[in-house]
Design a protein around this motif. Structure first.
Motif, PDB file in Angstrom:
ATOM      1  N   SER A  35       0.932   0.045  -8.253  1.00 14.47           N
ATOM      2  CA  SER A  35       0.122  -0.428  -7.132  1.00 14.47           C
ATOM      3  C   SER A  35      -1.336  -0.592  -7.546  1.00 14.47           C
ATOM      4  N   LYS A  82       0.838  -1.191   0.000  1.00 12.70           N
ATOM      5  CA  LYS A  82       0.000   0.000   0.000  1.00 12.70           C
ATOM      6  C   LYS A  82       0.878   1.249   0.000  1.00 12.70           C
ATOM      7  N   VAL A  83       0.531   2.186  -0.861  1.00 10.55           N
ATOM      8  CA  VAL A  83       1.372   3.371  -1.025  1.00 10.55           C
ATOM      9  C   VAL A  83       0.772   4.560  -0.274  1.00 10.55           C
ATOM     10  N   ILE A 113       0.480   8.359  -0.701  1.00  8.68           N
ATOM     11  CA  ILE A 113       0.639   9.408  -1.709  1.00  8.68           C
ATOM     12  C   ILE A 113       1.353  10.624  -1.142  1.00  8.68           C
ATOM     13  N   TRP A 126       2.574   4.543  -7.973  1.00 10.08           N
ATOM     14  CA  TRP A 126       1.113   4.580  -7.855  1.00 10.08           C
ATOM     15  C   TRP A 126       0.461   3.758  -8.962  1.00 10.08           C
ATOM     16  N   LEU A 172      -5.826  10.903  -6.666  1.00  8.51           N
ATOM     17  CA  LEU A 172      -4.971   9.718  -6.618  1.00  8.51           C
ATOM     18  C   LEU A 172      -5.135   8.990  -5.280  1.00  8.51           C
ATOM     19  N   LYS A 173      -5.246   9.751  -4.211  1.00 11.69           N
ATOM     20  CA  LYS A 173      -5.380   9.162  -2.883  1.00 11.69           C
ATOM     21  C   LYS A 173      -6.719   8.436  -2.744  1.00 11.69           C
ATOM     22  N   PHE A 222       4.740   8.671  -9.068  1.00 13.95           N
ATOM     23  CA  PHE A 222       3.626   8.402  -9.971  1.00 13.95           C
ATOM     24  C   PHE A 222       3.729   6.999 -10.558  1.00 13.95           C
TER      25      PHE A 222
END
Length: 247
Positions: free
Chosen positions: A210, A101-102, A104, A207, A161-162, A204
């Motif tokens: 993921s 899990k990233v 942001i 993301w 994105l989040k 990026f």
């Protein structure tokens, strides 16, 4: 008696050899071993069956039914082993595609957004990352660097994105999914390479990877569900298994 057509004659010869082996108390030579894969069967393989059956007497038909049942049981046993083996390997397979899990806020900074938006000469790997993000967030738009630059100028871009739910990738149009697959599997779309050519694009890229990882995991789960369904059917008596719909 009429002469069988060439295709029917060839299949009749195979069946006769199997029935002779069965009459002699021998195991049919085509019976698969437990480690063998079941032979691929298609509807056209049975096209000559009516022509074959007219050359069989009552005893041969009874023997043929017995041999066919034994073959069906052998094939089912092999398929059960393959399905169970796949389910046993499923956790390992999923672990290979599971992406951490990233965060942001840690991966992408305002400085990264500013530098990418104002970049004059864009390396090709960075273009691929931008095109992938446009494909995910704006699947109906042209996946170009200018489209990605417009997204970078939107104040809600990073919050979007989040909030993005990777499961929603299943709702993307098929053309967008094909494009995303092509971009992510491009030789230039490599995290190590992007780290070397443009550090602001690294977050990026992570993301995208993921989010994209949900696709192979979903495919693995779909295959697992088919395997579970087959195992449930295999628990029923062979003659009560539902026949496939050929309409």
């Amino acid at each position: 008696q009429p002469t069988p057509a060439p295709q029917a004659a060839a299949q009749l010869s195979i069946l006769q050899r199997a029935m002779l082996s069965a009459d002699a108390g021998e195991a049919p030579e085509w019976t698969p071993s437990p480690s063998a894969s079941p032979p691929p069967l298609a509807l056209q393989d049975f096209a000559a069956l009516p022509d074959i059956l007219q050359f069989c007497d009552g005893h041969q038909l009874t023997t043929l039914s017995t041999v066919s049942s034994a073959f069906a049981r052998s094939v089912r046993e092999v398929n059960v082993q393959r399905c169970q083996g796949y389910l046993d390997q499923l956790p390992t397979l999923k672990a290979q595609y599971t992406f951490p899990k990233v965060d942001i806020d840690v991966l992408i900074t305002k400085a990264d957004v500013y530098e990418l938006r104002n970049m004059e000469t864009v390396p090709e790997p960075v273009v691929l990352v931008g095109q992938a993000i446009v494909t995910i967030l704006r699947p109906k738009n042209v996946a170009s660097w200018s489209s990605f630059r417009n997204l970078l100028g939107d104040a809600s871009f990073v919050p979007n994105l989040k909030r993005f739910n990777p499961a929603s990738l299943a709702e993307l149009p098929e053309r967008a999914l094909v494009r995303l697959h092509r971009l992510v599997n491009d030789p230039g779309f490599q995290l190590q390479h992007i780290q070397h050519v443009c550090k602001p694009a690294v977050g990026f890229c992570i993301w995208v990877l993921s989010v994209y990882s949900i696709i192979p995991i979903t495919q693995l789960e779909q295959k697992a569900e088919r395997a579970r369904h087959y195992l449930r059917l295999a628990e029923e008596p062979l003659n009560s298994s539902p026949q496939p719909d050929c309409d």
